[in-house]
Scaffold this motif. Sequence first.
Motif, short mmCIF file in Angstrom:
data_model
loop_
_atom_site.label_atom_id
_atom_site.label_comp_id
_atom_site.label_asym_id
_atom_site.label_seq_id
_atom_site.Cartn_x
_atom_site.Cartn_y
_atom_site.Cartn_z
N LEU A 97 -8.69 -2.13 -5.66
CA LEU A 97 -9.05 -0.72 -5.70
C LEU A 97 -10.23 -0.48 -4.77
CD1 LEU A 97 -8.90 -0.06 -9.56
CD2 LEU A 97 -7.16 0.48 -7.84
N LYS A 98 -10.18 0.63 -4.06
CA LYS A 98 -11.28 0.96 -3.15
C LYS A 98 -12.58 1.23 -3.90
CE LYS A 98 -12.53 3.71 0.76
NZ LYS A 98 -11.95 4.26 1.96
N ASP A 99 -12.48 1.93 -5.04
CA ASP A 99 -13.66 2.25 -5.85
C ASP A 99 -13.32 1.96 -7.31
OD1 ASP A 99 -15.72 3.42 -7.36
OD2 ASP A 99 -16.03 4.99 -5.87
N ILE A 100 -13.61 0.75 -7.76
CA ILE A 100 -13.21 0.33 -9.10
C ILE A 100 -13.92 1.12 -10.19
CG2 ILE A 100 -14.85 -1.57 -9.44
CD1 ILE A 100 -12.29 -3.18 -10.43
N ASP A 101 -15.16 1.50 -9.97
CA ASP A 101 -15.88 2.28 -10.98
C ASP A 101 -15.23 3.65 -11.19
OD1 ASP A 101 -17.79 0.26 -11.42
OD2 ASP A 101 -19.06 1.01 -9.80
N ARG A 102 -14.82 4.28 -10.12
CA ARG A 102 -14.21 5.61 -10.20
C ARG A 102 -12.75 5.55 -10.65
NH1 ARG A 102 -13.50 7.85 -4.54
NH2 ARG A 102 -11.69 6.50 -4.68
N ASP A 103 -12.00 4.54 -10.19
CA ASP A 103 -10.54 4.58 -10.30
C ASP A 103 -9.90 3.62 -11.30
OD1 ASP A 103 -10.43 6.60 -8.43
OD2 ASP A 103 -10.18 5.22 -6.74
N ILE A 130 7.47 1.38 -4.27
CA ILE A 130 7.74 0.52 -3.12
C ILE A 130 7.94 -0.92 -3.59
CG2 ILE A 130 6.76 -0.45 -0.99
CD1 ILE A 130 5.28 2.31 -0.67
N ALA A 131 7.11 -1.37 -4.52
CA ALA A 131 7.22 -2.73 -5.05
C ALA A 131 8.60 -2.95 -5.66
CB ALA A 131 6.13 -2.99 -6.08
N SER A 151 -8.44 6.01 3.70
CA SER A 151 -7.83 6.83 2.66
C SER A 151 -6.96 6.03 1.68
CB SER A 151 -7.02 7.96 3.28
OG SER A 151 -6.04 7.44 4.15
N THR A 152 -6.80 4.73 1.91
CA THR A 152 -6.05 3.90 0.98
C THR A 152 -6.93 3.57 -0.21
OG1 THR A 152 -4.72 2.92 2.76
CG2 THR A 152 -4.82 1.70 0.69
N LEU A 153 -6.43 3.86 -1.40
CA LEU A 153 -7.22 3.65 -2.63
C LEU A 153 -6.75 2.45 -3.44
CD1 LEU A 153 -7.47 7.37 -3.82
CD2 LEU A 153 -9.06 6.08 -2.36
N VAL A 154 -5.51 1.98 -3.20
CA VAL A 154 -4.96 0.87 -3.98
C VAL A 154 -4.03 0.02 -3.13
CG1 VAL A 154 -3.09 2.30 -4.91
CG2 VAL A 154 -3.80 0.25 -6.15
N GLU A 155 -4.07 -1.28 -3.36
CA GLU A 155 -3.15 -2.24 -2.75
C GLU A 155 -2.85 -3.28 -3.82
OE1 GLU A 155 -2.82 -5.37 1.01
OE2 GLU A 155 -4.42 -3.87 0.98
N ILE A 156 -1.59 -3.72 -3.88
CA ILE A 156 -1.21 -4.73 -4.87
C ILE A 156 -0.40 -5.83 -4.20
CG2 ILE A 156 -0.10 -5.21 -7.08
CD1 ILE A 156 -0.30 -2.24 -7.76
N ILE A 157 -0.73 -7.07 -4.56
CA ILE A 157 0.02 -8.26 -4.12
C ILE A 157 0.70 -8.83 -5.36
CG2 ILE A 157 -0.15 -10.59 -3.18
CD1 ILE A 157 -2.74 -9.65 -1.78
N VAL A 215 0.86 -1.19 0.00
CA VAL A 215 0.00 0.00 0.00
C VAL A 215 0.89 1.24 0.00
CG1 VAL A 215 -1.92 -1.14 1.18
CG2 VAL A 215 -0.18 0.01 2.52
N PRO A 216 0.35 2.39 -0.39
CA PRO A 216 1.16 3.61 -0.37
C PRO A 216 1.47 4.04 1.06
CG PRO A 216 -1.10 4.14 -0.89
CD PRO A 216 -1.02 2.64 -0.86
N ASP A 217 2.63 4.67 1.24
CA ASP A 217 2.99 5.17 2.56
C ASP A 217 2.47 6.59 2.79
OD1 ASP A 217 4.74 6.31 0.75
OD2 ASP A 217 6.53 5.46 1.66
N ASN A 218 1.83 7.15 1.78
CA ASN A 218 1.15 8.44 1.90
C ASN A 218 -0.18 8.30 1.18
OD1 ASN A 218 0.17 11.04 1.77
ND2 ASN A 218 1.99 11.93 0.85
N THR A 219 -1.26 8.39 1.92
CA THR A 219 -2.59 8.20 1.31
C THR A 219 -3.32 9.52 1.07
OG1 THR A 219 -3.57 7.84 3.49
CG2 THR A 219 -2.85 5.88 2.27
N ASP A 220 -2.62 10.63 1.20
CA ASP A 220 -3.22 11.94 0.93
C ASP A 220 -3.05 12.30 -0.55
OD1 ASP A 220 -3.90 12.28 3.59
OD2 ASP A 220 -1.99 13.23 4.07
N MET A 221 -3.27 11.32 -1.42
CA MET A 221 -3.08 11.51 -2.86
C MET A 221 -4.22 10.82 -3.60
SD MET A 221 1.00 10.58 -3.07
CE MET A 221 0.88 9.00 -2.25
#
Length: 116
Positions: A67-73, A45-46, A104-110, A27-33
């Motif tokens: 994705l937190k909101d797949i329709d939007r993002d 990071i990956a 505030s996390t919008l994306v995470e990747i494994i 996940v991002p280390d800054n979620t204010d984006m």
Amino acid sequence: MIIRKEVNSRMSKIVEHNGIIYFAGIVPDNTDMDVQEQAKRVLEIAEEKFVAAGTNKEMLLRAEIYLKDIDRDFANFNKIWDEWVSNENPPARACVQASMSSTSTLVEIIFTAVKI
């Protein structure tokens, strides 16, 4: 033999077994984006984790994208992904909508990769 790196009491962030490397969700280390900036940071990071584990994005087998909101993002995420991913060696991929561990996390990747 199993090799674990970045271990704490809850999890290992990198696990290697038989030449396959499994990465915990990144996940991002800054979620204010926005989602594009969060995606860029997750991929930065990956790449740092890939180096630590002895692999790179050319060796990816699989990417699980949340994705937190797949329709939007979805479209905005894919703009960043398409610039980053190897055109010659793209991994198998899934992209789904999911509730996140922080609001505030919008994306995470494994990722799963082969060791070089």
